[in-house]
Enzyme design. Structure first.
Site, PDB file in Angstrom:
ATOM      1  N   ARG A  95       0.825  -1.217   0.000  1.00 18.59           N
ATOM      2  CA  ARG A  95       0.000   0.000   0.000  1.00 18.59           C
ATOM      3  C   ARG A  95       0.857   1.264   0.000  1.00 18.59           C
ATOM      4  O   ARG A  95       0.441   2.292  -0.537  1.00 18.59           O
ATOM      5  CB  ARG A  95      -0.937   0.003   1.202  1.00 18.59           C
ATOM      6  CG  ARG A  95      -2.150  -0.878   0.985  1.00 18.59           C
ATOM      7  CD  ARG A  95      -3.055  -0.841   2.168  1.00 18.59           C
ATOM      8  NE  ARG A  95      -4.372  -1.360   1.839  1.00 18.59           N
ATOM      9  CZ  ARG A  95      -5.344  -1.509   2.721  1.00 18.59           C
ATOM     10  NH1 ARG A  95      -5.154  -1.182   3.981  1.00 18.59           N
ATOM     11  NH2 ARG A  95      -6.521  -1.973   2.352  1.00 18.59           N
ATOM     12  N   LYS A 132     -16.415 -15.660   5.529  1.00 17.89           N
ATOM     13  CA  LYS A 132     -17.763 -15.264   5.956  1.00 17.89           C
ATOM     14  C   LYS A 132     -18.652 -14.818   4.807  1.00 17.89           C
ATOM     15  O   LYS A 132     -18.306 -13.873   4.084  1.00 17.89           O
ATOM     16  CB  LYS A 132     -17.655 -14.118   6.958  1.00 17.89           C
ATOM     17  CG  LYS A 132     -17.115 -14.568   8.292  1.00 17.89           C
ATOM     18  CD  LYS A 132     -17.127 -13.421   9.242  1.00 17.89           C
ATOM     19  CE  LYS A 132     -16.776 -13.874  10.638  1.00 17.89           C
ATOM     20  NZ  LYS A 132     -16.673 -12.756  11.546  1.00 17.89           N
ATOM     21  N   GLY A 147      -6.931  -8.335   1.107  1.00 19.48           N
ATOM     22  CA  GLY A 147      -5.621  -8.495   1.737  1.00 19.48           C
ATOM     23  C   GLY A 147      -5.129  -9.930   1.790  1.00 19.48           C
ATOM     24  O   GLY A 147      -4.000 -10.232   1.402  1.00 19.48           O
ATOM     25  N   GLY A 156     -12.597  -4.037   2.131  1.00 20.76           N
ATOM     26  CA  GLY A 156     -14.014  -3.672   2.121  1.00 20.76           C
ATOM     27  C   GLY A 156     -14.322  -2.665   1.014  1.00 20.76           C
ATOM     28  O   GLY A 156     -15.410  -2.701   0.419  1.00 20.76           O
TER      29      GLY A 156
HETATM   30  C1  3PG Z   1      -8.590  -1.625   5.009  1.00 24.09           C
HETATM   31  O1  3PG Z   1      -7.569  -2.177   5.427  1.00 24.09           O
HETATM   32  O2  3PG Z   1      -9.521  -2.277   4.457  1.00 24.09           O
HETATM   33  C2  3PG Z   1      -8.677  -0.131   5.057  1.00 24.09           C
HETATM   34  O3  3PG Z   1      -7.491   0.445   5.471  1.00 24.09           O
HETATM   35  C3  3PG Z   1      -9.838   0.330   5.894  1.00 24.09           C
HETATM   36  O4  3PG Z   1      -9.654  -0.053   7.225  1.00 24.09           O
HETATM   37  P1  3PG Z   1     -10.918  -0.133   8.204  1.00 24.09           P
HETATM   38  O5  3PG Z   1     -11.723  -1.337   7.771  1.00 24.09           O
HETATM   39  O6  3PG Z   1     -10.346  -0.285   9.575  1.00 24.09           O
HETATM   40  O7  3PG Z   1     -11.719   1.113   8.019  1.00 24.09           O
END
Ligand code: 3PG
Length: 400
Positions: free
Chosen positions: A37, A202, A356, A379
C-alpha cells in the site's frame, strides 16, 4: 460525473494535503511485513514532488478507537516511505497539534510530512462529533488529494469532511483513479465471459457483492469458509466447518436466483476436510453433500472443484477474484487457492484480484506480476462493486 484528477491541479509551490492508506500489516516488533500500500501511492507522491509541490500525508493504521497506542504509530511507515523515496520524510507526532501547523507554514517544494495516525482522535471516524478536526486538517493544504482507495468506503473526517474545504481543488490520486478504472470501467462493461470467484470465511461480509456479481458476471464461483453456509442451506452435512446460521436464508435466496436471467452460481462439488486447522492434521477429500468424518471440518476446495473452476475459467475474458478458497496459510490446505492462482496467471483475460488475504496468497504463489490488477482495497473493493461508487470518491470535486 468524472472527478477531478491530480493531473488537473496546479501544484507548483502548493502544499498538497494527501489522504493515503498506510494501513499496512506489521509484526510484533513494528516491522512492516507488506508495504504494497505504501508503494502503491508512490506515483502520486512523486508526481507532486516532480511538479514543485510539498506534501502533508495523512493515514490511519488499525482501529485504535480514538486512543493512542504506540503499536499503531505510523512512524514505521514514515521510515519506510523515506527509504523508498530516498529523501527525508518528517514524522509529526500528532495530526492536529498546533505546532504542526507552524512547521507546515515553513514548507518549501520537496518537503514531505506524514502525520501520526488519524484514528488516535475519535473525530476521525465520527466527524459529526467534532467538525473542527476536519477543519484543522484542511488548514495544512492548498489542495487536497485522496489516494486512499482502501479507505474510500469510510465517511471519515479525512476522506469526506475535509474535501468540503477544497471546493474545485479536491482531486483523485493515481491509485484511486487506477482502482476506479479497473473495478469500475472494466467490470461495469466486462468483456465476456466474465467469471467471478468469491472466497473467504464469511458470507455475511460478502452477500452484497455476490448479489451484485450475479447481476454482472456469467459465472460466480464460491469457495472458502463461506461455502459451508451454502452447503448447510442445501441440507448437506458440514461436520465442524465454519458457517453462519443467520445467513442460511440469504444463501438459499442466492442459490435460487442463480441463472434466473443472471449469472450462474458454481459451488464446490468436492472439498478437503481435516481433523484440525493445523500443519500435519489428518485430512481427506469428500464429495459436497457426502458424509464428513466425525470431528472434521472443511479447509479447501477439492481436486474435482479445482478442475471444474479451471475449465470454466479457461474461456474467460474477464476474471474478478476476492477471497482465498481455503485456509491458505497452511500449505496442505492452500492447494485450491494456489492452483486457481496459477490458472489465472496463464489466462490472456483481464484478471482483477482483491482483498488483503488473497493478495498475500497470490504473492506467495509467485504469480502477482502475471495479473492485470491487484486491488489495494478490502471492504472498499467489495463496496465499490456492490454500489458502483464510494463516499470518498463522491466527496471529490467534479471535473468541470
Ligand atoms: C482496510 O484495510 O480495508 C482499510 O485500510 C480500511 O480499514 P478499516 O476497515 O479499519 O476502516
Amino acid at each position: 460525473m468524472p472527478k477531478l484528477s491530480i493531473t488537473d491541479l496546479s501544484l507548483k509551490d502548493k502544499k498538497v494535503l494527501m489522504r493515503v492508506d498506510f494501513n499496512v500489516p506489521m509484526d510484533a516488533e513494528g516491522i512492516i511485513t507488506d508495504d504494497t500500500r505504501i508503494r502503491a501511492t508512490l506515483p502520486s507522491i512523486k508526481y507532486v514532488l516532480d511538479h514543485g509541490g510539498s506534501l502533508i500525508l495523512m493515514s490511519h493504521l488499525g482501529r485504535p478507537d480514538g486512543k493512542y497506542y504506540s503499536k499503531l504509530s505510523l512512524r514505521p511507515c514514515a521510515n519506510r516511505l523515506s527509504q523508498l523515496l530516498g529523501r527525508n520524510v518528517i514524522f509529526a507526532p500528532d495530526c492536529v497539534r498546533a505546532d504542526i501547523g507552524e512547521v507546515v507554514k515553513t514548507f518549501r517544494p520537496g518537503h514531505i510530512m506524514l502525520l501520526e495516525n488519524l484514528r488516535f482522535h475519535r473525530a476521525e471516524e465520527f466527524p459529526d462529533e467534532d467538525k473542527t478536526f476536519a477543519e484543522k486538517l484542511s488548514k495544512y493544504g492548498d489542495v487536497y488529494v485522496n489516494d486512499a482507495f482502501g479507505t474510500a468506503h469510510r465517511s471519515h473526517s479525512s476522506t469526506t469532511s475535509v474535501a468540503k474545504y477544497f471546493p474545485g481543488k479536491a482531486a483523485a490520486g493515481f491509485l484511486l483513479e487506477k482502482e476506479i478504472k479497473f473495478l469500475g470501467d472494466t467490470l461495469k462493461k466486462p468483456k465476456r465471459p466474465f467469471c467471478a470467484i468469491v472466497g473467504g470465511s464469511k458470507i455475511s461480509s460478502k452477500c452484497g457483492v455476490i448479489e451484485a456479481l450475479l447481476k454482472k458476471a456469467d459465472i460466480v464461483m464460491i469457495g472458502g469458509g463461506m461455502a459451508y453456509t451454502f452447503f448447510k442451506a442445501q441440507g448437506f452435512p458440514i461436520g465442524n466447518s465454519i458457517h453462519e446460521d443467520e445467513f442460511i436464508e440469504i444463501a438459499k435466496e442466492l442459490i435460487q436466483s442463480s441463472g434466473n436471467g443472471r449469472g450462474r452460481l458454481m459451488l464446490p462439488s468436492d472439498i478437503v476436510v481435516a481433523k484440525e486447522i493445523k500443519v500435519g492434521a489428518p485430512m481427506q477429500v469428500v464429495k459436497a453433500g457426502g458424509a464428513i468424518p466425525d470431528g472434521f471440518e472443511g479447509v479447501d476446495i477439492g481436486p474435482e472443484t479445482v478442475k471444474a473452476f479451471s475449465d470454466a475459467l479457461r474461456s474467460a475474458a474477464t476474471v474478478f477474484w476476492n477471497g482465498p478458497l481455503g485456509v491458505f496459510e497452511i500449505p496442505a490446505f492452500a492447494k485450491g487457492t494456489n492452483e486457481i492462482a496459477h490458472m489465472l496467471a496463464k489466462l490472456s483475460a483481464t484478471t482483477i484480484v482483491g482483498g488483503g488475504d488473497l493478495l498475500a496468497a497470490v504473492q506467495a504463489a509467485g504469480i502477482a506480476d502475471k495479473l492485470t490488477h491487484l486491488s489495494t482495497g478490502g471492504g472498499a473493493t467489495l463496496e465499490y462493486i456492490e454500489y458502483g461508487t464510494l463516499p470518498g470518491i463522491e466527496a471529490l470535486s467534479d471535473k468541470s
